[in-house]
Design a protein around this motif. Structure first.
Motif, PDB file in Angstrom:
ATOM      1  N   MET A   1       0.839  -1.187   0.000  1.00  0.00           N
ATOM      2  CA  MET A   1       0.000   0.000   0.000  1.00  0.00           C
ATOM      3  C   MET A   1       0.886   1.254   0.000  1.00  0.00           C
ATOM      4  SD  MET A   1      -2.789   1.161   2.800  1.00  0.00           S
ATOM      5  CE  MET A   1      -2.443   2.765   3.430  1.00  0.00           C
ATOM      6  N   ILE A   2       0.614   2.146  -0.909  1.00  0.00           N
ATOM      7  CA  ILE A   2       1.345   3.404  -0.998  1.00  0.00           C
ATOM      8  C   ILE A   2       0.945   4.288   0.189  1.00  0.00           C
ATOM      9  CG2 ILE A   2       1.813   5.421  -2.447  1.00  0.00           C
ATOM     10  CD1 ILE A   2       2.523   2.600  -3.677  1.00  0.00           C
ATOM     11  N   GLU A   3       1.935   4.814   0.909  1.00  0.00           N
ATOM     12  CA  GLU A   3       1.638   5.647   2.079  1.00  0.00           C
ATOM     13  C   GLU A   3       2.015   7.114   1.893  1.00  0.00           C
ATOM     14  OE1 GLU A   3       2.516   4.130   5.980  1.00  0.00           O
ATOM     15  OE2 GLU A   3       2.734   2.109   5.179  1.00  0.00           O
ATOM     16  N   SER A   4       2.895   7.398   0.930  1.00  0.00           N
ATOM     17  CA  SER A   4       3.344   8.775   0.725  1.00  0.00           C
ATOM     18  C   SER A   4       3.811   8.943  -0.711  1.00  0.00           C
ATOM     19  CB  SER A   4       4.498   9.099   1.683  1.00  0.00           C
ATOM     20  OG  SER A   4       5.647   8.353   1.336  1.00  0.00           O
ATOM     21  N   ARG A   5       4.099  10.164  -1.086  1.00  0.00           N
ATOM     22  CA  ARG A   5       4.624  10.436  -2.428  1.00  0.00           C
ATOM     23  C   ARG A   5       6.121  10.118  -2.489  1.00  0.00           C
ATOM     24  NH1 ARG A   5      -0.185  10.209  -4.428  1.00  0.00           N
ATOM     25  NH2 ARG A   5      -1.480  12.005  -4.011  1.00  0.00           N
ATOM     26  N   CYS A   6       6.849  10.408  -1.411  1.00  0.00           N
ATOM     27  CA  CYS A   6       8.315  10.311  -1.422  1.00  0.00           C
ATOM     28  C   CYS A   6       8.859   8.959  -0.972  1.00  0.00           C
ATOM     29  CB  CYS A   6       8.906  11.396  -0.535  1.00  0.00           C
ATOM     30  SG  CYS A   6       8.618  11.146   1.225  1.00  0.00           S
ATOM     31  N   GLY A   7       8.005   8.088  -0.473  1.00  0.00           N
ATOM     32  CA  GLY A   7       8.470   6.790  -0.001  1.00  0.00           C
ATOM     33  C   GLY A   7       8.544   6.675   1.508  1.00  0.00           C
ATOM     34  N   LEU A   8       8.232   7.749   2.189  1.00  0.00           N
ATOM     35  CA  LEU A   8       8.189   7.711   3.643  1.00  0.00           C
ATOM     36  C   LEU A   8       7.088   6.738   4.066  1.00  0.00           C
ATOM     37  CD1 LEU A   8       9.471   9.207   6.115  1.00  0.00           C
ATOM     38  CD2 LEU A   8       7.480  10.665   6.065  1.00  0.00           C
ATOM     39  N   VAL A   9       7.370   5.896   5.036  1.00  0.00           N
ATOM     40  CA  VAL A   9       6.371   4.955   5.528  1.00  0.00           C
ATOM     41  C   VAL A   9       5.650   5.625   6.695  1.00  0.00           C
ATOM     42  CG1 VAL A   9       5.961   2.647   6.470  1.00  0.00           C
ATOM     43  CG2 VAL A   9       7.751   2.996   4.761  1.00  0.00           C
ATOM     44  N   CYS A  10       4.511   6.197   6.408  1.00  0.00           N
ATOM     45  CA  CYS A  10       3.768   6.994   7.386  1.00  0.00           C
ATOM     46  C   CYS A  10       3.357   6.181   8.614  1.00  0.00           C
ATOM     47  CB  CYS A  10       2.534   7.599   6.742  1.00  0.00           C
ATOM     48  SG  CYS A  10       2.905   8.744   5.408  1.00  0.00           S
ATOM     49  N   SER A  11       3.062   4.907   8.428  1.00  0.00           N
ATOM     50  CA  SER A  11       2.578   4.084   9.539  1.00  0.00           C
ATOM     51  C   SER A  11       3.612   3.919  10.650  1.00  0.00           C
ATOM     52  CB  SER A  11       2.131   2.716   9.033  1.00  0.00           C
ATOM     53  OG  SER A  11       3.190   2.053   8.376  1.00  0.00           O
ATOM     54  N   ILE A  12       4.894   4.184  10.357  1.00  0.00           N
ATOM     55  CA  ILE A  12       5.914   4.097  11.403  1.00  0.00           C
ATOM     56  C   ILE A  12       6.542   5.460  11.716  1.00  0.00           C
ATOM     57  CG2 ILE A  12       6.437   1.669  10.954  1.00  0.00           C
ATOM     58  CD1 ILE A  12       8.978   2.606   9.480  1.00  0.00           C
ATOM     59  N   CYS A  13       5.977   6.517  11.175  1.00  0.00           N
ATOM     60  CA  CYS A  13       6.509   7.865  11.398  1.00  0.00           C
ATOM     61  C   CYS A  13       6.220   8.322  12.821  1.00  0.00           C
ATOM     62  CB  CYS A  13       5.893   8.850  10.400  1.00  0.00           C
ATOM     63  SG  CYS A  13       6.462  10.554  10.636  1.00  0.00           S
ATOM     64  N   GLU A  14       7.253   8.818  13.493  1.00  0.00           N
ATOM     65  CA  GLU A  14       7.105   9.265  14.881  1.00  0.00           C
ATOM     66  C   GLU A  14       6.231  10.515  15.019  1.00  0.00           C
ATOM     67  OE1 GLU A  14      10.927  11.634  16.129  1.00  0.00           O
ATOM     68  OE2 GLU A  14      11.507   9.923  14.869  1.00  0.00           O
ATOM     69  N   TYR A  15       6.043  11.255  13.937  1.00  0.00           N
ATOM     70  CA  TYR A  15       5.253  12.481  13.992  1.00  0.00           C
ATOM     71  C   TYR A  15       3.771  12.258  13.700  1.00  0.00           C
ATOM     72  CZ  TYR A  15       9.801  14.704  13.953  1.00  0.00           C
ATOM     73  OH  TYR A  15      11.078  15.086  14.264  1.00  0.00           O
ATOM     74  N   ARG A  16       3.415  11.099  13.219  1.00  0.00           N
ATOM     75  CA  ARG A  16       2.037  10.839  12.797  1.00  0.00           C
ATOM     76  C   ARG A  16       1.025  11.161  13.896  1.00  0.00           C
ATOM     77  NH1 ARG A  16      -0.101   6.461   8.815  1.00  0.00           N
ATOM     78  NH2 ARG A  16      -2.293   6.950   8.972  1.00  0.00           N
ATOM     79  N   GLU A  17       1.204  10.581  15.058  1.00  0.00           N
ATOM     80  CA  GLU A  17       0.272  10.834  16.165  1.00  0.00           C
ATOM     81  C   GLU A  17       0.502  12.192  16.801  1.00  0.00           C
ATOM     82  OE1 GLU A  17      -0.482   7.796  19.021  1.00  0.00           O
ATOM     83  OE2 GLU A  17      -0.294   6.215  17.509  1.00  0.00           O
ATOM     84  N   GLN A  18       1.771  12.553  17.004  1.00  0.00           N
ATOM     85  CA  GLN A  18       2.102  13.825  17.648  1.00  0.00           C
ATOM     86  C   GLN A  18       1.469  15.014  16.928  1.00  0.00           C
ATOM     87  OE1 GLN A  18       6.342  14.295  17.704  1.00  0.00           O
ATOM     88  NE2 GLN A  18       6.678  12.615  19.129  1.00  0.00           N
TER      89      GLN A  18
END
Length: 87
Positions: A1-18
């Motif tokens: 599943m594509i999560e971003s345009r640049c390849g960042l994996v949003c589901s493990i991003c530390e800023y997602r919830e913050q």
């Protein structure tokens, strides 16, 4: 599943919830600024992610991926490559 345009994996991003970020696929502008040049470029070319671009990986994506403070040492580029193969 594509999560971003640049390849960042949003589901493990530390800023997602913050930052209550739902990822660049779902937002008009990033929480960290007015716009993201990678997101803008990719969307202007009507690509789902950077890995589908004919100039992948471009200087802009390399700059983001290898930035000394915010980069990920090429992880997002590798992720875009994986997404491109699975398309």
């Amino acid at each position: 599943m594509i999560e971003s345009r640049c390849g960042l994996v949003c589901s493990i991003c530390e800023y997602r919830e913050q930052m209550s970020c739902s990822g660049c696929l779902a937002i008009a502008k990033p929480f960290w600024g007015e716009s993201c040049p990678v997101k803008t470029c990719c969307e202007q070319k009507n690509h789902e992610h950077c890995g589908l671009c004919s100039v992948f990986p471009c200087d802009l994506l390399n700059q983001f991926s290898y930035d000394k403070e915010q980069g990920d040492n090429g992880k997002r580029i590798k992720q875009c490559s994986k997404w491109a193969i699975s398309n």
